[in-house]
Each structure stands twice: as structure tokens, then as C-alpha cells.
Design a protein around this motif. Structure first.
Motif, PDB file in Angstrom:
ATOM      1  N   VAL A  23      -1.982  -9.053   3.154  1.00  0.00           N
ATOM      2  CA  VAL A  23      -0.637  -9.083   3.740  1.00  0.00           C
ATOM      3  C   VAL A  23       0.143 -10.261   3.157  1.00  0.00           C
ATOM      4  O   VAL A  23       1.306 -10.121   2.767  1.00  0.00           O
ATOM      5  N   GLY A  27       2.917  -9.218   0.528  1.00  0.00           N
ATOM      6  CA  GLY A  27       4.221  -9.603   1.075  1.00  0.00           C
ATOM      7  C   GLY A  27       4.995 -10.492   0.114  1.00  0.00           C
ATOM      8  O   GLY A  27       6.168 -10.239  -0.181  1.00  0.00           O
ATOM      9  N   TRP A  30       5.898  -8.459  -3.165  1.00  0.00           N
ATOM     10  CA  TRP A  30       6.988  -7.504  -2.919  1.00  0.00           C
ATOM     11  C   TRP A  30       8.325  -8.225  -2.755  1.00  0.00           C
ATOM     12  O   TRP A  30       9.329  -7.841  -3.360  1.00  0.00           O
ATOM     13  N   ILE A  31       8.330  -9.278  -1.950  1.00  0.00           N
ATOM     14  CA  ILE A  31       9.574 -10.043  -1.731  1.00  0.00           C
ATOM     15  C   ILE A  31      10.090 -10.615  -3.050  1.00  0.00           C
ATOM     16  O   ILE A  31      11.286 -10.522  -3.355  1.00  0.00           O
ATOM     17  N   SER A 106       9.221   0.124  -4.853  1.00  0.00           N
ATOM     18  CA  SER A 106       8.337  -0.310  -3.764  1.00  0.00           C
ATOM     19  C   SER A 106       7.021   0.453  -3.790  1.00  0.00           C
ATOM     20  O   SER A 106       5.949  -0.131  -3.623  1.00  0.00           O
TER      21      SER A 106
END
Length: 134
Positions: A23, A27, A30-31, A106
Motif C-alpha cells: 500500500v 500508493g 501511483w501518486i 492507472s
């Protein structure tokens, strides 16, 4: 505790710590890619570093219940250096492949991440269980 039970317990804890670390890792990856336009290798590298730190701390204390050790830390650092190249390299190749198939960014990031992270996780568990935290 039997070896089989110990293996099952450790594998279960390793998976839970892996999910938490993933995570953090995914996370950040991706950000950085989606919101900041950072390339897949740099974004994945940053995510990997923070995910790795999270995984090491959880696994040393909870999964393998090992005391702090400079030798063990250096062995984990060497292992993660190797799996970094496997993980980040595979992610970059797969992300480009999936993007070339015109997948949504994504989706391409997440699927590439899952495959690359899964490969690295199997390598990490085996090496840590057999050689580092035996």
C-alpha cells in the motif's frame, strides 16, 4: 511449534506485512506517476524504497521476531538491492508493454506493480526465511 506451522505462520505474517508495505509502495508510485508525471522508473524507485523500509521493520520485528543486527540488516539491504532491479525493471518493462496496448495508465501501473511485486516478494520470502532470519 512444528516447522510446517512455523512456515505457515511466518508466510501469513509475511503476506500481511507485504500488503501493508505494498500500500505504501503502490500508493507512492501511483501518486508520483499520475499526479506529478514522474516516469515509471523514478516513481517505482521511490515507492520501492519506502515500501522496503516498511517491510523490513515489520518483518524483522513481527514476522521473524529477530533482534536488531547489523549483519542481518546488511544482508537484507543486499537482498533488496537485488530485488530492486528485478522489481523496478520488471515494472518498467510491463508498464511500457501494457501502455503500448493502450491500457488506462492507472490499470497499467497497478497490473505491472502486482506482477513485479509478486515476483520480488517470492524471492524475498525464500531468501529471508532460509538465509537471513533462520
Amino acid at each position: 511449534m512444528s516447522t510446517r506451522s512455523s512456515l505457515q505462520t511466518q508466510a501469513g505474517k509475511f503476506i500481511i506485512s507485504g500488503v501493508i508495505s505494498a500500500v505504501v509502495d503502490l500508493g507512492l508510485t501511483w501518486i508520483l506517476q499520475i499526479f506529478f508525471g514522474v516516469g515509471p522508473v523514478l516513481a517505482r524507485s521511490v515507492g520501492f524504497i519506502f515500501g522496503t523500509i516498511t517491510a523490513y521493520l515489520i518483518n524483522r520485528r513481527w514476522t521473524f521476531q529477530a533482534a536488531p543486527s547489523t549483519r542481518r540488516f546488511l544482508m537484507v539491504a543486499a537482498l533488496y538491492t537485488i530485488t530492486y532491479f528485478v522489481n523496478v525493471g520488471l515494472h518498467a518493462v510491463l508498464y511500457r508493454l501494457f501502455s503500448g496496448w493502450e491500457w488506462n495508465d492507472s490499470l497499467a501501473i497497478v497490473v505491472a506493480f502486482v506482477i513485479a511485486q509478486g515476483t520480488a516478494t517470492v524471492i524475498n520470502f525464500i531468501v529471508q526465511r532460509v538465509f537471513i532470519f533462520r
